[in-house]
Design a protein around this motif. Structure first.
Motif, PDB file in Angstrom:
ATOM      1  N   ASP A   1       0.834  -1.211   0.000  1.00 44.33           N
ATOM      2  CA  ASP A   1       0.000   0.000   0.000  1.00 44.33           C
ATOM      3  C   ASP A   1       0.866   1.257   0.000  1.00 44.33           C
ATOM      4  OD1 ASP A   1      -2.292  -1.550  -0.004  1.00 44.33           O
ATOM      5  OD2 ASP A   1      -2.814  -1.161   2.103  1.00 44.33           O
ATOM      6  N   VAL A   2       1.906   1.273   0.826  1.00 41.52           N
ATOM      7  CA  VAL A   2       2.817   2.423   0.860  1.00 41.52           C
ATOM      8  C   VAL A   2       3.477   2.590  -0.512  1.00 41.52           C
ATOM      9  CG1 VAL A   2       4.984   3.304   1.826  1.00 41.52           C
ATOM     10  CG2 VAL A   2       3.245   2.326   3.343  1.00 41.52           C
ATOM     11  N   SER A   3       4.029   1.516  -1.059  1.00 40.68           N
ATOM     12  CA  SER A   3       4.707   1.585  -2.358  1.00 40.68           C
ATOM     13  C   SER A   3       3.752   2.039  -3.464  1.00 40.68           C
ATOM     14  CB  SER A   3       5.297   0.218  -2.726  1.00 40.68           C
ATOM     15  OG  SER A   3       6.304  -0.137  -1.806  1.00 40.68           O
ATOM     16  N   ASP A   4       2.548   1.477  -3.473  1.00 41.12           N
ATOM     17  CA  ASP A   4       1.569   1.838  -4.498  1.00 41.12           C
ATOM     18  C   ASP A   4       1.223   3.324  -4.467  1.00 41.12           C
ATOM     19  OD1 ASP A   4       1.487  -0.775  -5.385  1.00 41.12           O
ATOM     20  OD2 ASP A   4      -0.423  -1.243  -4.380  1.00 41.12           O
ATOM     21  N   ARG A   5       1.158   3.882  -3.265  1.00 36.21           N
ATOM     22  CA  ARG A   5       0.802   5.302  -3.153  1.00 36.21           C
ATOM     23  C   ARG A   5       1.964   6.226  -3.474  1.00 36.21           C
ATOM     24  NH1 ARG A   5      -2.614   6.239   2.165  1.00 36.21           N
ATOM     25  NH2 ARG A   5      -2.457   8.355   1.383  1.00 36.21           N
ATOM     26  N   ILE A   6       3.191   5.746  -3.346  1.00 35.28           N
ATOM     27  CA  ILE A   6       4.355   6.588  -3.598  1.00 35.28           C
ATOM     28  C   ILE A   6       4.842   6.506  -5.034  1.00 35.28           C
ATOM     29  CG2 ILE A   6       6.799   6.909  -3.010  1.00 35.28           C
ATOM     30  CD1 ILE A   6       6.062   6.129  -0.142  1.00 35.28           C
TER      31      ILE A   6
ATOM     32  N   PRO B   1       5.603   6.631  -8.909  1.00 41.98           N
ATOM     33  CA  PRO B   1       5.202   7.653  -9.892  1.00 41.98           C
ATOM     34  C   PRO B   1       3.900   7.256 -10.579  1.00 41.98           C
ATOM     35  CG  PRO B   1       7.523   7.140 -10.124  1.00 41.98           C
ATOM     36  CD  PRO B   1       6.959   6.158  -9.135  1.00 41.98           C
ATOM     37  N   GLY B   2       3.066   8.234 -10.762  1.00 39.66           N
ATOM     38  CA  GLY B   2       1.775   7.973 -11.411  1.00 39.66           C
ATOM     39  C   GLY B   2       0.673   7.683 -10.422  1.00 39.66           C
ATOM     40  N   ASN B   3       1.032   7.402  -9.174  1.00 36.27           N
ATOM     41  CA  ASN B   3       0.034   7.087  -8.167  1.00 36.27           C
ATOM     42  C   ASN B   3      -0.184   8.245  -7.210  1.00 36.27           C
ATOM     43  OD1 ASN B   3      -0.222   4.531  -9.228  1.00 36.27           O
ATOM     44  ND2 ASN B   3       1.212   3.612  -7.807  1.00 36.27           N
ATOM     45  N   LEU B   4       0.640   9.283  -7.303  1.00 33.76           N
ATOM     46  CA  LEU B   4       0.510  10.411  -6.381  1.00 33.76           C
ATOM     47  C   LEU B   4      -0.638  11.298  -6.776  1.00 33.76           C
ATOM     48  CD1 LEU B   4       4.249  11.349  -5.839  1.00 33.76           C
ATOM     49  CD2 LEU B   4       2.776  10.105  -4.304  1.00 33.76           C
TER      50      LEU B   4
END
Length: 166
Positions: free
Chosen positions: A156-161, A163-166
């Motif tokens: 979840d942390v990686s997915d939100r950080i 590029p493209g997910n911010l």
């Protein structure tokens, strides 16, 4: 600078601390692991005798090889974000060091494939062995539900950080 300041430098990067002490401890643990991982990369790179881009190129080529992907200089240009001339210099140096081999592309006479040598793979893998074995061992000792919780939180942390997910 005192060593204890350097060791804690990567912690407490948040503007507002998590409200729950357990969450703060988890954030600190993630930041500590990130810092340890970065130092491990620096250590393995230094032992390999490669500069940053050479080391990144070998790691990329090793990953591509594990995934059975053909890679050439153009892939390194895109991955490293550097010029064709710089990639040529890196490839020449890695070849001279015995870390990679050039091979003709099977369908394009003008292109070449880049493959890491077994020696390069062994040096890089040996360098990371303790780190990887430790991570696998510690996570492998968790209960399946705890391991799933760790995986879910970190993903979840990686997915939100990313590029493209911010």
């Amino acid at each position: 600078m005192p060593q204890n300041v350097v060791r804690r430098e990567a912690r407490h990067l948040y503007a507002v601390a998590p409200a729950v002490e357990a969450a703060k401890d988890a954030v600190d643990a993630i930041l500590r692991l990130q810092s340890v991982g970065e130092r491990e990369v620096d250590r393995v790179r230094a032992v390999s005798g490669l500069n940053n881009n050479e080391f990144r190129a070998i790691r990329y080529l090793l990953q591509a090889q594990r995934e059975s992907r053909d890679t050439g200089p153009k892939d390194l240009v895109a991955m490293l974000g550097i010029s064709n001339a710089s990639v040529t210099n890196i490839v020449d140096r890695l070849e001279n060091l015995g870390y990679l081999q050039r091979a003709p592309h099977p369908s394009d006479r003008r292109a070449q494939l880049l493959r890491p040598t077994p020696d390069a793979a062994q040096k890089i893998e040996n360098g990371y062995r303790t780190f990887h074995e430790t991570v696998v061992d510690v996570i492998g000792r968790l209960s399946p539900s705890d391991a799933a919780c760790v995986a879910r939180a970190l993903n979840d942390v990686s997915d939100r950080i990313e590029p493209g997910n911010l």
